[in-house]
Design a protein around this motif. Structure first.
Motif, PDB file in Angstrom:
ATOM      1  N   PHE A 187     -15.626   9.338  -2.570  1.00 10.97           N
ATOM      2  CA  PHE A 187     -15.155   8.892  -1.067  1.00 10.97           C
ATOM      3  C   PHE A 187     -15.383   7.162  -0.859  1.00 10.97           C
ATOM      4  O   PHE A 187     -14.185   6.996  -0.085  1.00 10.97           O
ATOM      5  N   LEU A 188     -15.416   6.617  -2.024  1.00 10.56           N
ATOM      6  CA  LEU A 188     -15.181   5.583  -1.397  1.00 10.56           C
ATOM      7  C   LEU A 188     -13.666   4.869  -1.128  1.00 10.56           C
ATOM      8  O   LEU A 188     -12.457   4.207  -0.994  1.00 10.56           O
ATOM      9  N   ALA A 189     -12.929   5.614  -2.592  1.00 17.20           N
ATOM     10  CA  ALA A 189     -11.469   5.807  -2.790  1.00 17.20           C
ATOM     11  C   ALA A 189     -10.566   5.764  -1.722  1.00 17.20           C
ATOM     12  O   ALA A 189      -9.617   5.268  -1.374  1.00 17.20           O
ATOM     13  N   GLU A 190     -11.046   7.147  -0.619  1.00 21.99           N
ATOM     14  CA  GLU A 190     -10.361   7.364   0.647  1.00 21.99           C
ATOM     15  C   GLU A 190     -10.612   6.807   1.194  1.00 21.99           C
ATOM     16  O   GLU A 190     -10.232   6.280   1.948  1.00 21.99           O
ATOM     17  N   LEU A 191     -12.304   5.858   1.573  1.00 26.83           N
ATOM     18  CA  LEU A 191     -12.230   5.141   2.827  1.00 26.83           C
ATOM     19  C   LEU A 191     -11.176   3.832   2.559  1.00 26.83           C
ATOM     20  O   LEU A 191     -10.884   3.182   3.699  1.00 26.83           O
ATOM     21  N   ALA A 192     -10.770   3.501   1.131  1.00 22.03           N
ATOM     22  CA  ALA A 192     -10.356   2.134   0.583  1.00 22.03           C
ATOM     23  C   ALA A 192      -9.274   2.227   1.443  1.00 22.03           C
ATOM     24  O   ALA A 192      -8.588   1.189   1.582  1.00 22.03           O
ATOM     25  N   ARG A 193      -8.364   3.569   1.872  1.00 25.62           N
ATOM     26  CA  ARG A 193      -7.426   3.856   1.703  1.00 25.62           C
ATOM     27  C   ARG A 193      -7.315   2.904   3.967  1.00 25.62           C
ATOM     28  O   ARG A 193      -6.001   2.988   4.196  1.00 25.62           O
ATOM     29  N   HIS A 194      -8.201   3.117   4.479  1.00 28.70           N
ATOM     30  CA  HIS A 194      -8.096   2.446   5.528  1.00 28.70           C
ATOM     31  C   HIS A 194      -8.867   0.745   5.715  1.00 28.70           C
ATOM     32  O   HIS A 194      -9.018   1.338   6.766  1.00 28.70           O
ATOM     33  N   ARG A 195      -9.044   0.884   4.791  1.00 28.39           N
ATOM     34  CA  ARG A 195      -9.013  -0.720   4.626  1.00 28.39           C
ATOM     35  C   ARG A 195      -8.738  -1.701   4.005  1.00 28.39           C
ATOM     36  O   ARG A 195      -8.328  -1.719   2.648  1.00 28.39           O
ATOM     37  N   PHE A 196      -8.702  -2.671   4.487  1.00 30.99           N
ATOM     38  CA  PHE A 196      -8.599  -4.240   3.619  1.00 30.99           C
ATOM     39  C   PHE A 196      -8.311  -4.317   2.490  1.00 30.99           C
ATOM     40  O   PHE A 196      -9.771  -4.634   2.411  1.00 30.99           O
TER      41      PHE A 196
END
Length: 337
Positions: free
Chosen positions: A277-286
């Protein structure tokens, strides 16, 4: 041949102290309060020693490749709240700028293709584009595409990231009265996906020759062909998804409409491991978003907005036995409590 202690051109590596000074000047010059006096001091620093000028030329070359796009690491140094955090951010920036002993990591120029693509989306951004034939393409965060239409084929190159494609009838073939419309093809680093009147997604995963692409079909069908000519193609029908490598394409089970949640700015999770989940969220975050191994297997369920990743992290801390540790705004680790 250059050794480990030399640059690729055989010259001596730039001293670490000079690299840090150059990175610090880059940060200072990008600040809102950079004055004429600041510029004068920077120019004096460059002229003080040939190594200073050589270091700055490295940075200028790097910035030219990025077409002036600001570095998130430079921004992290600008917004650091304490001197120690600012020093750490500058050190991280210097490492990025002078990777591998001072040599730029420009192998194959591959990292720079997204910056020169026909269309690209930034981190946390989604774009919609209508191609000359009427085909609609939606770009997920951090995506880049090139479009090449010829008399014989309509080709979309997925440089990186993820796209949703909704193909249209070939207007050129219709206008010319041709019974055979030009094929519409998505080209990835692993192979080709030919649309058969369809709505589908393609995501480039891991990148490079050793990576793979994932294809999910929601309407119609696609023919997926690996880059190696000897490999057999596979036709995926609506409701199917496949995995494409250079050597093979395999059936990867059913395609879920939840996989299209990103087109609405959402992530839908159902018992998803926290690390995924965090790997997916990281795509949307600097910046850097990591998961402590001790918390990796915790399960996440729910619908989460990608436009406010800080809010999502707060939600995780409320619903799971985790805490969110901020080194800086751009360096975050989720740990088990």
């Amino acid at each position: 041949m250059p050794t480990a202690s030399t640059e690729p051109d055989g010259s001596q590596p730039i001293a670490e102290a000079v690299r840090l000074q150059a990175a610090a000047w880059l940060v200072e010059l990008q600040g809102d309060e950079a004055s004429a006096a600041t510029v004068k001091r920077w120019q004096a620093w460059r002229q003080a020693h040939p190594e200073h000028e050589r270091a700055w030329q490295h940075i200028e070359a790097f910035r030219a490749r990025l077409q002036g796009v600001p570095s998130p690491l430079a921004h992290a140094a600008l917004v650091a709240t304490t001197p120690s955090r600012r020093r750490q951010a500058i050190k991280s920036l210097a490492v990025a700028l002078f990777a591998a002993g001072g040599a730029w990591t420009l192998a194959d120029h591959e990292p720079w293709r997204p910056w020169t693509a026909d269309a690209r989306s930034g981190t946390g951004e989604r774009l919609e584009r209508t191609l000359p034939d009427g085909t609609r393409v939606t770009l997920n965060t951090g995506t880049a595409i090139d479009v090449r239409f010829t008399a014989g084929e309509r080709t979309l190159h997925l440089v990186r990231g993820e796209i949703l494609v909704e193909t249209a009838h070939d207007l050129l073939a219709s206008d010319a009265g041709s019974p055979s419309p030009r094929p519409f093809v998505v080209q990835t680093r692993q192979g080709r996906i030919r649309a058969l009147g369809t709505r589908f997604t393609v995501r480039d995963l891991a990148g490079g020759a050793d990576g793979h692409s994932r294809i999910a079909v929601f309407e119609g069908a696609v023919e997926v062909r690996p880059a190696h000519a000897a490999a057999q193609p596979l036709v995926l029908q609506a409701g199917q998804q496949g995995q494409l490598t250079h050597d093979a394409v395999t059936d990867a089970g059913q395609a879920s409409e939840d996989e299209l949640a990103w087109t609405q700015g959402m992530i839908v999770a159902q018992d998803m491991p926290l690390t995924d989940f965090l790997a997916e969220l990281a795509r949307h975050r600097f910046g850097h978003l990591a998961c402590d191994p001790a918390a990796a297997d915790l399960k996440v369920t729910g619908t989460y907005p990608t436009a406010d990743t800080d809010r999502v992290l707060d939600m995780l801390a409320t619903t799971l036995p985790v805490e969110v540790a901020f080194v800086t705004r751009y360096w975050v680790t989720v740990r088990r409590r």
